[in-house]
Scaffold this motif. Structure first.
Motif, PDB file in Angstrom:
ATOM      1  N   SER A  67      43.646  78.724  56.714  1.00 37.28           N
ATOM      2  CA  SER A  67      43.872  77.293  56.900  1.00 37.28           C
ATOM      3  C   SER A  67      43.606  76.925  58.346  1.00 37.28           C
ATOM      4  CB  SER A  67      45.306  76.913  56.533  1.00 37.28           C
ATOM      5  OG  SER A  67      46.207  77.366  57.525  1.00 37.28           O
ATOM      6  N   SER A  68      43.345  75.667  58.563  1.00 38.48           N
ATOM      7  CA  SER A  68      43.140  75.182  59.936  1.00 38.48           C
ATOM      8  C   SER A  68      44.380  75.443  60.781  1.00 38.48           C
ATOM      9  CB  SER A  68      42.812  73.686  59.930  1.00 38.48           C
ATOM     10  OG  SER A  68      41.569  73.473  59.314  1.00 38.48           O
ATOM     11  N   ARG A  69      45.545  75.258  60.190  1.00 35.05           N
ATOM     12  CA  ARG A  69      46.801  75.442  60.921  1.00 35.05           C
ATOM     13  C   ARG A  69      46.919  76.857  61.474  1.00 35.05           C
ATOM     14  NH1 ARG A  69      51.475  77.623  59.880  1.00 35.05           N
ATOM     15  NH2 ARG A  69      51.021  78.009  57.707  1.00 35.05           N
ATOM     16  N   ILE A  70      46.602  77.836  60.657  1.00 35.21           N
ATOM     17  CA  ILE A  70      46.683  79.236  61.093  1.00 35.21           C
ATOM     18  C   ILE A  70      45.664  79.513  62.189  1.00 35.21           C
ATOM     19  CG2 ILE A  70      46.248  81.618  60.348  1.00 35.21           C
ATOM     20  CD1 ILE A  70      47.554  80.797  57.645  1.00 35.21           C
ATOM     21  N   VAL A  71      44.470  78.980  62.057  1.00 34.23           N
ATOM     22  CA  VAL A  71      43.435  79.209  63.060  1.00 34.23           C
ATOM     23  C   VAL A  71      43.796  78.517  64.376  1.00 34.23           C
ATOM     24  CG1 VAL A  71      40.994  78.821  63.611  1.00 34.23           C
ATOM     25  CG2 VAL A  71      41.650  79.651  61.337  1.00 34.23           C
ATOM     26  N   ILE A  72      44.375  77.325  64.310  1.00 32.73           N
ATOM     27  CA  ILE A  72      44.824  76.639  65.535  1.00 32.73           C
ATOM     28  C   ILE A  72      45.898  77.473  66.234  1.00 32.73           C
ATOM     29  CG2 ILE A  72      46.073  74.622  66.420  1.00 32.73           C
ATOM     30  CD1 ILE A  72      44.586  73.009  64.171  1.00 32.73           C
ATOM     31  N   ALA A  73      46.848  77.982  65.472  1.00 30.44           N
ATOM     32  CA  ALA A  73      47.898  78.820  66.066  1.00 30.44           C
ATOM     33  C   ALA A  73      47.287  80.072  66.693  1.00 30.44           C
ATOM     34  CB  ALA A  73      48.934  79.193  65.006  1.00 30.44           C
ATOM     35  N   GLY A  74      46.334  80.693  66.009  1.00 36.19           N
ATOM     36  CA  GLY A  74      45.660  81.862  66.575  1.00 36.19           C
ATOM     37  C   GLY A  74      44.903  81.518  67.847  1.00 36.19           C
ATOM     38  N   GLY A  75      44.271  80.347  67.872  1.00 32.90           N
ATOM     39  CA  GLY A  75      43.570  79.898  69.076  1.00 32.90           C
ATOM     40  C   GLY A  75      44.527  79.697  70.237  1.00 32.90           C
ATOM     41  N   ALA A  76      45.696  79.150  69.946  1.00 35.22           N
ATOM     42  CA  ALA A  76      46.685  78.953  71.009  1.00 35.22           C
ATOM     43  C   ALA A  76      47.198  80.282  71.541  1.00 35.22           C
ATOM     44  CB  ALA A  76      47.848  78.096  70.496  1.00 35.22           C
ATOM     45  N   ALA A 111      38.366  78.073  68.418  1.00 38.93           N
ATOM     46  CA  ALA A 111      39.285  78.001  67.283  1.00 38.93           C
ATOM     47  C   ALA A 111      40.000  76.653  67.238  1.00 38.93           C
ATOM     48  CB  ALA A 111      40.297  79.142  67.358  1.00 38.93           C
ATOM     49  N   ILE A 112      40.479  76.214  68.370  1.00 35.55           N
ATOM     50  CA  ILE A 112      41.255  74.975  68.406  1.00 35.55           C
ATOM     51  C   ILE A 112      40.376  73.753  68.141  1.00 35.55           C
ATOM     52  CG2 ILE A 112      42.581  73.470  69.931  1.00 35.55           C
ATOM     53  CD1 ILE A 112      43.713  76.171  71.159  1.00 35.55           C
ATOM     54  N   ILE A 113      39.207  73.691  68.752  1.00 34.33           N
ATOM     55  CA  ILE A 113      38.340  72.527  68.553  1.00 34.33           C
ATOM     56  C   ILE A 113      37.814  72.483  67.122  1.00 34.33           C
ATOM     57  CG2 ILE A 113      36.114  71.500  69.199  1.00 34.33           C
ATOM     58  CD1 ILE A 113      38.291  70.906  71.223  1.00 34.33           C
ATOM     59  N   THR A 114      37.326  73.602  66.619  1.00 35.17           N
ATOM     60  CA  THR A 114      36.750  73.626  65.271  1.00 35.17           C
ATOM     61  C   THR A 114      37.814  73.356  64.211  1.00 35.17           C
ATOM     62  OG1 THR A 114      35.089  75.201  66.033  1.00 35.17           O
ATOM     63  CG2 THR A 114      35.370  74.989  63.653  1.00 35.17           C
ATOM     64  N   ALA A 115      38.916  74.097  64.280  1.00 33.67           N
ATOM     65  CA  ALA A 115      39.972  73.910  63.288  1.00 33.67           C
ATOM     66  C   ALA A 115      40.668  72.564  63.469  1.00 33.67           C
ATOM     67  CB  ALA A 115      40.989  75.048  63.376  1.00 33.67           C
ATOM     68  N   GLY A 116      40.779  72.108  64.717  1.00 30.61           N
ATOM     69  CA  GLY A 116      41.410  70.810  64.966  1.00 30.61           C
ATOM     70  C   GLY A 116      40.629  69.666  64.356  1.00 30.61           C
ATOM     71  N   ALA A 117      39.308  69.677  64.541  1.00 32.10           N
ATOM     72  CA  ALA A 117      38.481  68.626  63.939  1.00 32.10           C
ATOM     73  C   ALA A 117      38.549  68.699  62.416  1.00 32.10           C
ATOM     74  CB  ALA A 117      37.036  68.756  64.424  1.00 32.10           C
TER      75      ALA A 117
END
Length: 186
Positions: A67-76, A111-117
């Protein structure tokens, strides 16, 4: 609330952009810290871009499979680790350590930009989808501007590598707020 999500993602995009442009604003200080010349110092900004280029396709696959949420957390997490590692490498005078940490930061940025968008596009589906994504994508230029202005001031007071530490750790703050129900939930 979708607006809270958009604000948090905007802040996250702002902070990661400041991290990415940071070496350009304090280049001389960082060059001195790791004892390299201008040619080698070019990788300080390029390493982040290389990390993004290498990571974008695997990040897309990860978003599709999790999920985008998991990828954003991983990016952070990548950004937090990259900030601490870059600070330590700068203090130790480790050129390769600093390049590696900045490249890891590039992976976090991708990760943050791609999953965030992707996340914002799904949350704001319909009439406001493009507007929400466009608002989110105003954060990198704003972060670049502030990173260029604040970086030398932080470096003057705490040393060049301190910028990485501060910005890397700050990027984890909006994601830590995702523990609350409804935030970062698609």
């Amino acid at each position: 609330d979708k607006r809270v999500l958009l604000a948090m993602m905007w802040l996250l995009g702002f902070l990661i952009a400041a991290f990415q442009i940071l070496p350009a604003g304090v280049l001389r200080v960082i060059m001195d810290a790791v004892a390299v010349g201008p040619a080698a110092a070019g990788l300080f900004v390029g390493a982040s871009l290389a990390g993004q280029a290498v990571a974008n396709v695997p990040i897309g696959v990860a978003i599709d499979r999790t999920s985008s949420r998991i990828v954003i957390a991983g990016g952070a997490v990548c950004m937090g680790v990259a900030g601490i590692a870059a600070n330590q490498a700068g203090i130790a005078g480790s050129y390769l350590g600093l390049i590696g940490a900045i490249a890891l930061g590039g992976v976090g940025i991708a990760a943050i930009i791609t999953a965030g968008a992707n996340l914002l596009g799904s949350v704001f589906a319909g009439e406001t989808e493009a507007t929400a994504v466009a608002v989110f994508l105003t954060s990198p230029p704003a972060g670049n501007s502030v990173g260029q202005i604040a970086g030398p001031r932080i470096a003057a007071r705490y040393g060049g590598p301190a910028n990485f530490h501060a910005l890397g750790l700050l990027t984890t703050a909006p994601v830590r707020q995702s523990r609350y129900p409804g935030v970062l939930d698609p």
